[in-house]
Design a protein around this motif. Structure first.
Motif, mmCIF file in Angstrom:
data_model
loop_
_atom_site.group_PDB
_atom_site.id
_atom_site.type_symbol
_atom_site.label_atom_id
_atom_site.label_comp_id
_atom_site.label_asym_id
_atom_site.label_seq_id
_atom_site.Cartn_x
_atom_site.Cartn_y
_atom_site.Cartn_z
ATOM 1 N N SER A 74 -10.687 8.042 -9.037
ATOM 2 C CA SER A 74 -10.380 6.728 -8.504
ATOM 3 C C SER A 74 -10.362 6.767 -6.987
ATOM 4 C CB SER A 74 -9.032 6.220 -9.042
ATOM 5 O OG SER A 74 -8.008 7.097 -8.656
ATOM 6 N N ARG A 75 -10.430 5.602 -6.413
ATOM 7 C CA ARG A 75 -10.372 5.434 -4.963
ATOM 8 C C ARG A 75 -9.175 4.554 -4.659
ATOM 9 N NH1 ARG A 75 -15.554 3.343 -3.352
ATOM 10 N NH2 ARG A 75 -16.148 5.523 -3.316
ATOM 11 N N LEU A 76 -8.419 4.950 -3.668
ATOM 12 C CA LEU A 76 -7.237 4.216 -3.245
ATOM 13 C C LEU A 76 -7.423 3.812 -1.793
ATOM 14 C CD1 LEU A 76 -4.223 3.338 -3.489
ATOM 15 C CD2 LEU A 76 -3.635 5.670 -2.828
ATOM 16 N N LEU A 77 -7.296 2.525 -1.535
ATOM 17 C CA LEU A 77 -7.326 2.004 -0.170
ATOM 18 C C LEU A 77 -5.944 1.462 0.137
ATOM 19 C CD1 LEU A 77 -10.646 -0.024 -0.507
ATOM 20 C CD2 LEU A 77 -10.378 2.221 0.528
ATOM 21 N N GLU A 78 -5.316 1.963 1.187
ATOM 22 C CA GLU A 78 -3.997 1.466 1.594
ATOM 23 C C GLU A 78 -4.144 0.681 2.875
ATOM 24 O OE1 GLU A 78 -1.157 4.595 2.025
ATOM 25 O OE2 GLU A 78 -1.272 5.165 -0.074
ATOM 26 N N SER A 79 -3.469 -0.482 2.917
ATOM 27 C CA SER A 79 -3.587 -1.336 4.105
ATOM 28 C C SER A 79 -2.223 -1.833 4.584
ATOM 29 C CB SER A 79 -4.500 -2.522 3.791
ATOM 30 O OG SER A 79 -3.993 -3.237 2.687
ATOM 31 N N SER A 80 -1.200 -0.975 4.498
ATOM 32 C CA SER A 80 0.151 -1.418 4.845
ATOM 33 C C SER A 80 0.434 -1.423 6.340
ATOM 34 C CB SER A 80 1.195 -0.537 4.146
ATOM 35 O OG SER A 80 1.071 0.789 4.594
ATOM 36 N N THR A 81 -0.408 -0.782 7.113
ATOM 37 C CA THR A 81 -0.179 -0.728 8.555
ATOM 38 C C THR A 81 -1.161 -1.627 9.285
ATOM 39 O OG1 THR A 81 -1.709 1.098 8.911
ATOM 40 C CG2 THR A 81 0.558 1.679 8.324
ATOM 41 N N ASN A 82 -0.953 -1.773 10.559
ATOM 42 C CA ASN A 82 -1.882 -2.558 11.381
ATOM 43 C C ASN A 82 -3.116 -1.755 11.753
ATOM 44 O OD1 ASN A 82 -0.164 -4.751 11.341
ATOM 45 N ND2 ASN A 82 0.921 -4.092 13.182
ATOM 46 N N GLU A 83 -3.109 -0.479 11.410
ATOM 47 C CA GLU A 83 -4.245 0.385 11.698
ATOM 48 C C GLU A 83 -5.331 0.173 10.652
ATOM 49 O OE1 GLU A 83 -2.716 4.359 11.860
ATOM 50 O OE2 GLU A 83 -1.023 3.740 13.096
ATOM 51 N N PHE A 109 5.022 2.366 -4.284
ATOM 52 C CA PHE A 109 3.566 2.470 -4.172
ATOM 53 C C PHE A 109 2.962 1.137 -3.732
ATOM 54 C CE2 PHE A 109 -0.676 2.406 -6.256
ATOM 55 C CZ PHE A 109 -1.257 3.457 -5.545
ATOM 56 N N ILE A 110 3.423 0.051 -4.326
ATOM 57 C CA ILE A 110 2.855 -1.271 -4.051
ATOM 58 C C ILE A 110 3.225 -1.759 -2.642
ATOM 59 C CG2 ILE A 110 3.053 -3.703 -4.758
ATOM 60 C CD1 ILE A 110 2.834 -2.700 -7.663
ATOM 61 N N GLU A 111 4.318 -1.242 -2.068
ATOM 62 C CA GLU A 111 4.668 -1.596 -0.688
ATOM 63 C C GLU A 111 3.543 -1.255 0.282
ATOM 64 O OE1 GLU A 111 8.303 0.316 0.475
ATOM 65 O OE2 GLU A 111 9.514 -0.940 -0.851
ATOM 66 N N LYS A 112 2.719 -0.277 -0.061
ATOM 67 C CA LYS A 112 1.608 0.148 0.794
ATOM 68 C C LYS A 112 0.405 -0.787 0.679
ATOM 69 C CE LYS A 112 3.108 4.876 0.133
ATOM 70 N NZ LYS A 112 2.795 6.156 -0.498
ATOM 71 N N ARG A 113 0.565 -1.829 -0.144
ATOM 72 C CA ARG A 113 -0.500 -2.803 -0.395
ATOM 73 C C ARG A 113 -1.826 -2.109 -0.752
ATOM 74 N NH1 ARG A 113 -0.212 -5.857 4.811
ATOM 75 N NH2 ARG A 113 -2.341 -6.324 4.278
ATOM 76 N N PRO A 114 -1.794 -1.333 -1.845
ATOM 77 C CA PRO A 114 -2.999 -0.579 -2.208
ATOM 78 C C PRO A 114 -4.029 -1.437 -2.931
ATOM 79 C CG PRO A 114 -1.350 -0.258 -3.879
ATOM 80 C CD PRO A 114 -0.712 -1.115 -2.795
ATOM 81 N N THR A 115 -5.250 -0.962 -2.850
ATOM 82 C CA THR A 115 -6.319 -1.438 -3.715
ATOM 83 C C THR A 115 -6.802 -0.196 -4.447
ATOM 84 O OG1 THR A 115 -6.962 -3.163 -2.169
ATOM 85 C CG2 THR A 115 -8.593 -2.522 -3.829
ATOM 86 N N VAL A 116 -6.683 -0.202 -5.768
ATOM 87 C CA VAL A 116 -7.074 0.939 -6.580
ATOM 88 C C VAL A 116 -8.352 0.578 -7.322
ATOM 89 C CG1 VAL A 116 -6.346 2.570 -8.357
ATOM 90 C CG2 VAL A 116 -4.639 1.514 -6.872
#
Length: 127
Positions: free
Chosen positions: A83-92, A56-63
């Motif tokens: 809750s809100r989950l923001l994932e920023s693991s990609t360049n997109e 899960f943390i590999e996706k660099r989330p902000t919960v």
């Protein structure tokens, strides 16, 4: 009955996850706790929870916890929250997901609280 300091507990758990601190995050769970994954698979115990959180943390989330409702007894608390989950693991652009989750917390012998069961994808599993 002393109320659960669940808001602080959740914020501390989310802070550990948001900071990528897996060791601290795992300590919020009982040694034989269960997490129900998004696919409905049961993850049990600290080792499997650690592996689940690592992925899960590999996706660099902000919960971020949005709302919370508690149903308490002396030794158990059901914590229902959005809750809100923001994932920023990609360049997109970051991916944003909101959902409902459920945790069952159990009072420990020392008076602290730990997660016994968690369903972070509660609504999607039930549908």
């Amino acid at each position: 009955m002393e109320p659960v300091a669940s808001t602080g507990m959740l914020l501390s758990l989310y802070k550990a996850i948001n900071n990528g601190d897996i060791s601290s995050a795992v300590k919020f769970y009982e040694p034989d706790a269960k997490i129900i994954s998004e696919s409905g698979r049961t993850i049990k115990g600290w080792q499997q929870i650690r592996e689940y959180l690592e992925q899960f943390i590999e996706k660099r989330p902000t919960v971020i916890a949005l709302t919370e409702e508690l149903i308490e007894t002396e030794d158990f608390t059901i914590c229902l929250f959005r809750s809100r989950l923001l994932e920023s693991s990609t360049n997109e652009s970051p991916i944003q997901v909101e959902g409902s989750a459920t945790m069952i917390l159990r009072r420990q012998l020392d008076g602290s609280w730990r997660i016994a069961i968690e369903s972070p994808w509660a609504a999607s599993i039930l549908m």
